[in-house]
Design a protein around this motif. Sequence first.
Motif, mmCIF file in Angstrom:
data_model
loop_
_atom_site.group_PDB
_atom_site.id
_atom_site.type_symbol
_atom_site.label_atom_id
_atom_site.label_comp_id
_atom_site.label_asym_id
_atom_site.label_seq_id
_atom_site.Cartn_x
_atom_site.Cartn_y
_atom_site.Cartn_z
ATOM 1 N N LYS A 192 0.824 -1.207 0.000
ATOM 2 C CA LYS A 192 0.000 0.000 0.000
ATOM 3 C C LYS A 192 0.860 1.260 0.000
ATOM 4 O O LYS A 192 0.366 2.366 0.180
ATOM 5 C CB LYS A 192 -0.931 -0.001 1.216
ATOM 6 C CG LYS A 192 -1.986 -1.100 1.180
ATOM 7 C CD LYS A 192 -2.863 -1.057 2.407
ATOM 8 C CE LYS A 192 -4.056 -2.009 2.275
ATOM 9 N NZ LYS A 192 -3.677 -3.378 2.038
ATOM 10 N N ARG A 193 2.161 1.084 -0.208
ATOM 11 C CA ARG A 193 3.098 2.204 -0.216
ATOM 12 C C ARG A 193 3.507 2.572 -1.641
ATOM 13 O O ARG A 193 3.461 1.741 -2.543
ATOM 14 C CB ARG A 193 4.342 1.848 0.608
ATOM 15 C CG ARG A 193 4.104 1.742 2.104
ATOM 16 C CD ARG A 193 5.322 1.162 2.792
ATOM 17 N NE ARG A 193 6.551 1.840 2.396
ATOM 18 C CZ ARG A 193 7.256 2.654 3.170
ATOM 19 N NH1 ARG A 193 6.844 2.912 4.409
ATOM 20 N NH2 ARG A 193 8.369 3.208 2.746
ATOM 21 N N ALA A 194 3.928 3.828 -1.805
ATOM 22 C CA ALA A 194 4.314 4.305 -3.131
ATOM 23 C C ALA A 194 5.512 3.559 -3.683
ATOM 24 O O ALA A 194 5.627 3.358 -4.896
ATOM 25 C CB ALA A 194 4.603 5.803 -3.075
ATOM 26 N N ASP A 195 6.428 3.136 -2.798
ATOM 27 C CA ASP A 195 7.622 2.422 -3.266
ATOM 28 C C ASP A 195 7.383 0.923 -3.422
ATOM 29 O O ASP A 195 8.276 0.179 -3.804
ATOM 30 C CB ASP A 195 8.814 2.665 -2.341
ATOM 31 C CG ASP A 195 8.547 2.243 -0.900
ATOM 32 O OD1 ASP A 195 7.451 1.705 -0.613
ATOM 33 O OD2 ASP A 195 9.434 2.460 -0.048
ATOM 34 N N GLY A 196 6.154 0.479 -3.109
ATOM 35 C CA GLY A 196 5.810 -0.920 -3.308
ATOM 36 C C GLY A 196 6.444 -1.885 -2.343
ATOM 37 O O GLY A 196 6.445 -3.097 -2.585
ATOM 38 N N VAL A 197 6.968 -1.400 -1.226
ATOM 39 C CA VAL A 197 7.626 -2.296 -0.286
ATOM 40 C C VAL A 197 6.580 -3.008 0.576
ATOM 41 O O VAL A 197 5.541 -2.435 0.930
ATOM 42 C CB VAL A 197 8.640 -1.550 0.612
ATOM 43 C CG1 VAL A 197 7.933 -0.630 1.611
ATOM 44 C CG2 VAL A 197 9.550 -2.539 1.335
ATOM 45 N N ILE A 198 6.836 -4.265 0.857
ATOM 46 C CA ILE A 198 5.960 -5.055 1.711
ATOM 47 C C ILE A 198 6.810 -6.050 2.483
ATOM 48 O O ILE A 198 7.890 -6.449 2.029
ATOM 49 C CB ILE A 198 4.873 -5.784 0.885
ATOM 50 C CG1 ILE A 198 3.775 -6.339 1.792
ATOM 51 C CG2 ILE A 198 5.480 -6.883 0.022
ATOM 52 C CD1 ILE A 198 2.554 -6.838 1.024
ATOM 53 N N LEU A 199 6.341 -6.444 3.646
ATOM 54 C CA LEU A 199 7.056 -7.411 4.475
ATOM 55 C C LEU A 199 6.394 -8.775 4.317
ATOM 56 O O LEU A 199 5.278 -8.994 4.789
ATOM 57 C CB LEU A 199 7.019 -6.961 5.948
ATOM 58 C CG LEU A 199 8.042 -7.605 6.888
ATOM 59 C CD1 LEU A 199 9.464 -7.214 6.503
ATOM 60 C CD2 LEU A 199 7.756 -7.188 8.335
ATOM 61 N N TRP A 200 7.081 -9.682 3.605
ATOM 62 C CA TRP A 200 6.585 -11.039 3.411
ATOM 63 C C TRP A 200 7.216 -11.970 4.442
ATOM 64 O O TRP A 200 8.316 -11.716 4.913
ATOM 65 C CB TRP A 200 6.960 -11.574 2.033
ATOM 66 C CG TRP A 200 6.329 -10.943 0.837
ATOM 67 C CD1 TRP A 200 6.976 -10.322 -0.185
ATOM 68 C CD2 TRP A 200 4.941 -10.912 0.487
ATOM 69 N NE1 TRP A 200 6.084 -9.907 -1.151
ATOM 70 C CE2 TRP A 200 4.829 -10.251 -0.756
ATOM 71 C CE3 TRP A 200 3.776 -11.384 1.115
ATOM 72 C CZ2 TRP A 200 3.599 -10.039 -1.387
ATOM 73 C CZ3 TRP A 200 2.562 -11.171 0.483
ATOM 74 C CH2 TRP A 200 2.484 -10.511 -0.753
ATOM 75 N N ASP A 201 6.530 -13.069 4.780
ATOM 76 C CA ASP A 201 7.182 -14.111 5.577
ATOM 77 C C ASP A 201 8.124 -14.915 4.676
ATOM 78 O O ASP A 201 9.180 -15.355 5.102
ATOM 79 C CB ASP A 201 6.165 -15.015 6.278
ATOM 80 C CG ASP A 201 5.091 -15.548 5.353
ATOM 81 O OD1 ASP A 201 5.018 -15.116 4.178
ATOM 82 O OD2 ASP A 201 4.301 -16.405 5.802
ATOM 83 N N TYR A 202 7.728 -15.087 3.423
ATOM 84 C CA TYR A 202 8.590 -15.671 2.399
ATOM 85 C C TYR A 202 8.003 -15.285 1.051
ATOM 86 O O TYR A 202 6.845 -14.873 0.957
ATOM 87 C CB TYR A 202 8.698 -17.193 2.524
ATOM 88 C CG TYR A 202 7.403 -17.934 2.288
ATOM 89 C CD1 TYR A 202 7.056 -18.401 1.023
ATOM 90 C CD2 TYR A 202 6.509 -18.175 3.342
ATOM 91 C CE1 TYR A 202 5.865 -19.083 0.802
ATOM 92 C CE2 TYR A 202 5.314 -18.844 3.133
ATOM 93 C CZ TYR A 202 4.998 -19.289 1.863
ATOM 94 O OH TYR A 202 3.806 -19.944 1.638
ATOM 95 N N HIS A 203 8.810 -15.406 0.024
ATOM 96 C CA HIS A 203 8.319 -15.115 -1.318
ATOM 97 C C HIS A 203 8.971 -16.099 -2.279
ATOM 98 O O HIS A 203 10.090 -16.576 -2.028
ATOM 99 C CB HIS A 203 8.642 -13.680 -1.728
ATOM 100 C CG HIS A 203 7.942 -13.255 -2.985
ATOM 101 N ND1 HIS A 203 6.590 -13.424 -3.173
ATOM 102 C CD2 HIS A 203 8.411 -12.665 -4.135
ATOM 103 C CE1 HIS A 203 6.247 -12.964 -4.367
ATOM 104 N NE2 HIS A 203 7.338 -12.512 -4.979
ATOM 105 N N VAL A 204 8.271 -16.406 -3.373
ATOM 106 C CA VAL A 204 8.761 -17.385 -4.340
ATOM 107 C C VAL A 204 8.722 -16.774 -5.737
ATOM 108 O O VAL A 204 7.716 -16.175 -6.136
ATOM 109 C CB VAL A 204 7.916 -18.682 -4.320
ATOM 110 C CG1 VAL A 204 8.597 -19.757 -5.162
ATOM 111 C CG2 VAL A 204 7.696 -19.171 -2.902
ATOM 112 N N ILE A 205 9.814 -16.933 -6.464
ATOM 113 C CA ILE A 205 9.916 -16.447 -7.833
ATOM 114 C C ILE A 205 10.495 -17.555 -8.704
ATOM 115 O O ILE A 205 10.980 -18.573 -8.206
ATOM 116 C CB ILE A 205 10.798 -15.187 -7.936
ATOM 117 C CG1 ILE A 205 12.227 -15.493 -7.445
ATOM 118 C CG2 ILE A 205 10.195 -14.039 -7.136
ATOM 119 C CD1 ILE A 205 13.202 -14.332 -7.612
#
Length: 220
Positions: A63-76
């Motif tokens: 929800k921030r302009a810089d697109g930062v978010i705190l994930w517990d984990y992420h997969v790419i």
Amino acid sequence: MATSTMDVLHFQHTPFYCEENVYLLCKKLCSDGVAKAEGSDLFVVFISNEKKQIPLWNQKASKRADGVILWDYHVICIQIKQGNVPPLVWDLDSTLPFPSPLPLYVSETIRPSFQLFSDYNRQGTFFVHAPLFLRSFASDRRHMKDSGGKWIEEPPPHEPIIAEDGTVHNLNEYINISVADAITDVSISSVKDVIFTQKNGVVIKDNQLEEFICQLSSLE
């Protein structure tokens, strides 16, 4: 060589189920001929730390302009192509070009030079060869239910993923990342010995990600 983009809507995406999204993405890249038939040019990457708190930028859920978010984990998914094309990052949750060249993704999403509090340090990544992941990964989505058995987030419409050997859930084996488990030698010989044989892949330190991929690129 320029990197062409694709319509992200071409791929199935369920918010908060990034591991299943990437599983299906890998299968579709293979079936559509974007990747090799068996997915040998694809690698699945789990990003996390021991505290399950990792900041990533340019994420759609932010929800921030810089697109930062705190994930517990992420997969790419990372695709290593031949020729002059740089390794590509497929991230269905990113606002960056889809796919993104690896150097752009690292600088704009992982931001290794950004100073973080120790709790938020991305201590490592689980790097898994896609053919092994597609055969071995399983999730019955138990991690997305509360103590009363209710869904924390609505599940995907497809059936839960079951591994070829009948395993119904092993997600924790991929997201429990400790820097102590990271390999110290990312040379070609070390890479060959583990990345193409171990179903859960290897743990590498974040600051070695691009060097590690460079080693893999030389094997192609």
